[in-house]
Design a protein around this motif. Structure first.
Motif, mmCIF file in Angstrom:
data_model
loop_
_atom_site.group_PDB
_atom_site.id
_atom_site.type_symbol
_atom_site.label_atom_id
_atom_site.label_comp_id
_atom_site.label_asym_id
_atom_site.label_seq_id
_atom_site.Cartn_x
_atom_site.Cartn_y
_atom_site.Cartn_z
ATOM 1 N N GLN A 294 0.826 -1.208 0.000
ATOM 2 C CA GLN A 294 0.000 0.000 0.000
ATOM 3 C C GLN A 294 0.858 1.254 0.000
ATOM 4 O O GLN A 294 0.536 2.248 -0.660
ATOM 5 N N VAL A 295 1.981 1.211 0.716
ATOM 6 C CA VAL A 295 2.899 2.352 0.729
ATOM 7 C C VAL A 295 3.430 2.624 -0.678
ATOM 8 O O VAL A 295 3.477 3.771 -1.131
ATOM 9 N N ASN B 10 0.704 4.304 -2.620
ATOM 10 C CA ASN B 10 0.426 5.669 -2.173
ATOM 11 C C ASN B 10 1.506 6.652 -2.612
ATOM 12 O O ASN B 10 1.209 7.795 -2.994
ATOM 13 N N ASP C 37 -2.083 11.128 1.759
ATOM 14 C CA ASP C 37 -1.911 9.678 1.666
ATOM 15 C C ASP C 37 -0.426 9.314 1.713
ATOM 16 O O ASP C 37 -0.038 8.317 2.335
ATOM 17 N N SER D 67 1.883 7.302 4.913
ATOM 18 C CA SER D 67 2.555 6.055 4.572
ATOM 19 C C SER D 67 4.010 6.010 5.009
ATOM 20 O O SER D 67 4.656 4.969 4.856
ATOM 21 N N LYS E 138 4.593 1.460 8.181
ATOM 22 C CA LYS E 138 4.976 2.628 7.398
ATOM 23 C C LYS E 138 6.421 2.485 6.928
ATOM 24 O O LYS E 138 7.211 1.757 7.527
#
Length: 229
Positions: free
Chosen positions: A69-70, A73, A88, A92, A175
């Protein structure tokens, strides 16, 4: 007078009967011991799977999902919603270096993206963890994404990027504390690699983050702990 029936009942069992019964009892005992050993063995295995292996597997899945997802983003930006794009990105990453890099480039990149009307999106192709420390809450992941950048007045640019992400578990959310490109971007459409999508040389001298690009050729650069794009 004793009846024949009473005489038969009083007759003791023959030695042969006892010998036949003993193997049966021994066999039953062995079966019971084997069943007990199996219960203990599988009980230990079940307990390990429940209390040790499953939490580690859950942590691994969570770290990998977070890294994927990082990567998405950090390579997604929309001129129509630029502020949310940067929020976003900020959500992240972690660490002063990453946050400072993003903050120092946000204003310039925001203006360039707004003026050009650019929109960058990212699609996950593949991801895997190469390192995981569940106790320390850290992990390293390799993530491959396909990026697509579009403009109102020029053809879209599509590239495949490979990123190495150094992840940290921050209050239950994974993160990135550092992001490094691996190799160069690979064009997915017209054979031309987008030069701004990923540095040609990961060891090249970092570009001054305060220098404004003349045009936006790709999505917002991935923040790097070294200060590079």
């Amino acid at each position: 007078m004793t009846s024949n029936t009473d005489a038969q009942e009083a007759t003791p069992s023959s030695p042969g009967s006892k010998n036949k019964a003993r193997p049966v009892l021994i066999g039953v005992s062995l079966v019971a011991v084997a069943a007990l050993v199996a219960a203990v063995w599988f009980g230990i295995g079940w307990g390990r799977a429940l209390f040790v292996d499953k939490p580690i597997a859950d942590t691994r899945d969570s770290a990998l999902t977070g890294a994927q997802q990082v990567a998405i983003n950090l390579n997604t930006v929309d001129a129509a919603n630029i502020d949310q794009s940067f929020e976003d990105m900020k959500s992240s990453i972690t660490g002063d270096s990453m946050l400072n890099d993003l903050t120092s480039t946000q204003s310039t990149i925001s203006d360039e993206v707004r003026n050009s009307g650019a929109k960058g999106s990212a699609e996950l192709l593949h991801g895997t963890l190469t390192e995981l420390s569940a106790d320390e809450g850290t992990a390293t992941a390799l993530v491959v994404i396909a990026t697509t950048t579009t403009w109102p007045d020029r053809p879209a640019v599509k590239s495949k990027l490979t990123l190495r992400l150094f992840m940290e578990d921050i209050d239950g959310t994974w993160k990135a504390s550092k992001v490094d490109p691996v190799g160069t971007g690979i064009a997915l459409d017209n054979g031309a690699v987008d030069p701004n999508a990923i540095p040609a040389d990961p060891n090249a001298v970092p570009v001054d983050p305060g220098t404004a690009p003349s045009t936006v050729e790709g999505p917002a650069p991935v923040p790097d702990a070294t200060g590079g794009p």
